[in-house]
Design a protein around this motif. Structure first.
Motif, mmCIF file in Angstrom:
data_model
loop_
_atom_site.group_PDB
_atom_site.id
_atom_site.type_symbol
_atom_site.label_atom_id
_atom_site.label_comp_id
_atom_site.label_asym_id
_atom_site.label_seq_id
_atom_site.Cartn_x
_atom_site.Cartn_y
_atom_site.Cartn_z
ATOM 1 N N HIS A 178 0.829 -1.208 0.000
ATOM 2 C CA HIS A 178 0.000 0.000 0.000
ATOM 3 C C HIS A 178 0.859 1.250 0.000
ATOM 4 O O HIS A 178 0.635 2.171 -0.800
ATOM 5 N N THR A 179 1.863 1.297 0.888
ATOM 6 C CA THR A 179 2.745 2.465 0.961
ATOM 7 C C THR A 179 3.536 2.632 -0.326
ATOM 8 O O THR A 179 3.722 3.749 -0.821
ATOM 9 N N LYS B 140 2.573 1.841 -3.254
ATOM 10 C CA LYS B 140 1.673 2.270 -4.319
ATOM 11 C C LYS B 140 1.257 3.725 -4.196
ATOM 12 O O LYS B 140 1.186 4.445 -5.200
#
Length: 201
Positions: A164-165, A167
């Motif tokens: 997530h980070t 992306k």
């Protein structure tokens, strides 16, 4: 005051020298509709003041002092560079990162930026004068991103980056050797200064 939770990424339109200063124009997307003159926005972890904004063009302008250019990596930005953006924290929102002032302490080089399964291993150098300001499982802010120091060596700190980070921040545009802005944990800096003051008495 910020949290280190990146709200969005923006794209640099231009960085224009103006004597001993510069003007940074960033394409900030939908965030432009919510900005106001004088508002603070963290750009790659550096607290900047909105001087102009254009809702239709979705841009925001920031004036950079020479001191800002000297102590941060913002002077490295070029047209098309991706930057992390965060508006000042709201007292009514959940506080999910850590206290970040937006006052960059130094720039550090990426030593290792490699895939490890679905995650990424990020290792950055630590300046000698920062000894003691990062502890294992403590917080560190890199380019405006609140990260946990998984491992601390005498010369570096290692953080693990989840998908997530990777992306939603500018980290996917980085490579070994790139410079990142670093802000060390506020509590650690206060404790060190207090201990230094006591030792001097």
């Amino acid at each position: 005051m910020f949290t280190g939770l990146v709200e969005a990424t923006g794209t640099v339109v231009s960085l224009e020298p103006k004597g001993d200063s510069a003007r940074l124009i960033v394409q900030v997307g939908a965030m432009a509709a919510e900005l106001t003159e004088g508002e603070s926005v963290a750009v790659n972890g550096c607290c900047l003041t909105v001087t102009e904004w254009d809702v239709s063009a979705q841009t925001a302008s920031f004036d950079l002092l020479m001191q800002t250019l000297k102590v941060t990596s913002l002077g490295d930005l070029q047209s098309g560079s991706l930057v992390n953006l965060e508006r000042a924290m709201s007292m009514s929102a959940r506080f999910g990162g850590h206290f970040v002032q937006g006052h960059v302490d130094a720039t550090v080089r990426i030593l290792d930026w490699s895939e490890a399964g679905q995650d990424h291993r990020l290792e950055v150098e630590l300046p000698p004068e920062s000894a003691g300001l990062v502890i294992p499982k403590g917080s560190i802010c890199l380019d405006g991103i609140s990260l946990t120091a998984a491992e601390v060596t005498p010369t570096s700190v290692i953080c693990w980056i989840i998908p997530h980070t990777f992306k939603v921040t500018n980290l996917h545009t980085k490579a070994a050797g790139a410079r990142l802005n670093v802000e060390f944990d506020l509590l650690g800096k206060y404790v060190r200064n207090l201990m230094q003051a006591q030792a001097a008495t």
